[in-house]
Design a protein around this motif. Structure first.
Motif, PDB file in Angstrom:
ATOM      1  N   ILE A  16      22.751   9.419  39.967  1.00 50.71           N
ATOM      2  CA  ILE A  16      24.072   9.625  40.047  1.00 50.71           C
ATOM      3  C   ILE A  16      24.575  10.431  38.780  1.00 50.71           C
ATOM      4  O   ILE A  16      24.171  10.311  37.935  1.00 50.71           O
ATOM      5  CB  ILE A  16      24.794   8.301  40.116  1.00 50.71           C
ATOM      6  CG1 ILE A  16      24.523   7.541  41.384  1.00 50.71           C
ATOM      7  CG2 ILE A  16      26.343   8.369  39.863  1.00 50.71           C
ATOM      8  CD1 ILE A  16      25.067   7.813  42.710  1.00 50.71           C
ATOM      9  N   GLY A  17      25.293  11.338  39.328  1.00 44.49           N
ATOM     10  CA  GLY A  17      25.993  12.429  38.317  1.00 44.49           C
ATOM     11  C   GLY A  17      27.457  12.672  38.645  1.00 44.49           C
ATOM     12  O   GLY A  17      27.937  12.299  39.877  1.00 44.49           O
ATOM     13  N   TYR A  18      28.007  13.504  38.112  1.00 41.43           N
ATOM     14  CA  TYR A  18      29.382  14.172  38.144  1.00 41.43           C
ATOM     15  C   TYR A  18      29.345  15.520  38.038  1.00 41.43           C
ATOM     16  O   TYR A  18      28.823  16.282  37.398  1.00 41.43           O
ATOM     17  CB  TYR A  18      30.394  13.371  37.233  1.00 41.43           C
ATOM     18  CG  TYR A  18      30.335  11.945  37.300  1.00 41.43           C
ATOM     19  CD1 TYR A  18      31.408  11.359  38.080  1.00 41.43           C
ATOM     20  CD2 TYR A  18      29.621  11.084  36.728  1.00 41.43           C
ATOM     21  CE1 TYR A  18      31.755   9.928  38.325  1.00 41.43           C
ATOM     22  CE2 TYR A  18      29.768   9.830  36.684  1.00 41.43           C
ATOM     23  CZ  TYR A  18      30.880   9.283  37.677  1.00 41.43           C
ATOM     24  OH  TYR A  18      30.949   7.744  37.646  1.00 41.43           O
ATOM     25  N   ILE A  19      30.169  16.050  39.148  1.00 39.19           N
ATOM     26  CA  ILE A  19      30.232  17.578  39.150  1.00 39.19           C
ATOM     27  C   ILE A  19      31.168  18.038  37.837  1.00 39.19           C
ATOM     28  O   ILE A  19      32.493  17.686  37.380  1.00 39.19           O
ATOM     29  CB  ILE A  19      31.294  18.057  40.221  1.00 39.19           C
ATOM     30  CG1 ILE A  19      30.383  17.625  41.547  1.00 39.19           C
ATOM     31  CG2 ILE A  19      31.419  19.664  40.310  1.00 39.19           C
ATOM     32  CD1 ILE A  19      29.062  18.214  41.874  1.00 39.19           C
ATOM     33  N   VAL A  20      30.457  18.851  37.036  1.00 38.64           N
ATOM     34  CA  VAL A  20      31.298  19.270  35.847  1.00 38.64           C
ATOM     35  C   VAL A  20      31.599  20.973  35.861  1.00 38.64           C
ATOM     36  O   VAL A  20      32.114  21.287  35.009  1.00 38.64           O
ATOM     37  CB  VAL A  20      30.371  18.764  34.396  1.00 38.64           C
ATOM     38  CG1 VAL A  20      30.299  17.455  34.205  1.00 38.64           C
ATOM     39  CG2 VAL A  20      29.135  19.550  34.534  1.00 38.64           C
TER      40      VAL A  20
END
Length: 97
Positions: free
Chosen positions: A52-56
């Protein structure tokens, strides 16, 4: 003149990006260093399938694809990925997109 090998004839940047800043996403496949990630060996895993990650960040590549900069929670790695390599992670038991 040399032909450019493209993943697809589809030009993704004709429309808006699929993901937006801050979206929670999941890697659909394991991503390894192709030599462009500093401080890691070529072939070293940067993101595991299901991570899991986040769009940066949102950029483009070859005026054809959006490249999403994803910061992964468990490793802190920021990896550039294409739409086909990502899926929206579930939020509160539902998919946002």
């Amino acid at each position: 003149m040399t032909n450019i090998s493209r993943d697809s004839d589809h030009v993704e940047v004709d429309g808006p990006p699929y993901f937006d800043y801050g979206d929670k996403v999941r890697a659909k496949r394991t991503i390894r260093n192709d030599g462009t990630f500093p401080g890691k060996d070529i072939g070293e895993v940067l993101a595991k399938k299901g991570e899991i990650g986040y769009i940066v960040n949102i950029g483009t590549f070859l005026q054809q694809f959006y490249i999403y900069g994803v910061e992964f929670e468990s490793t802190g790695n920021r990896v550039g990925m294409k739409r086909k390599e990502l899926e929206m992670a579930e939020i509160d038991g539902e998919n946002e997109k």
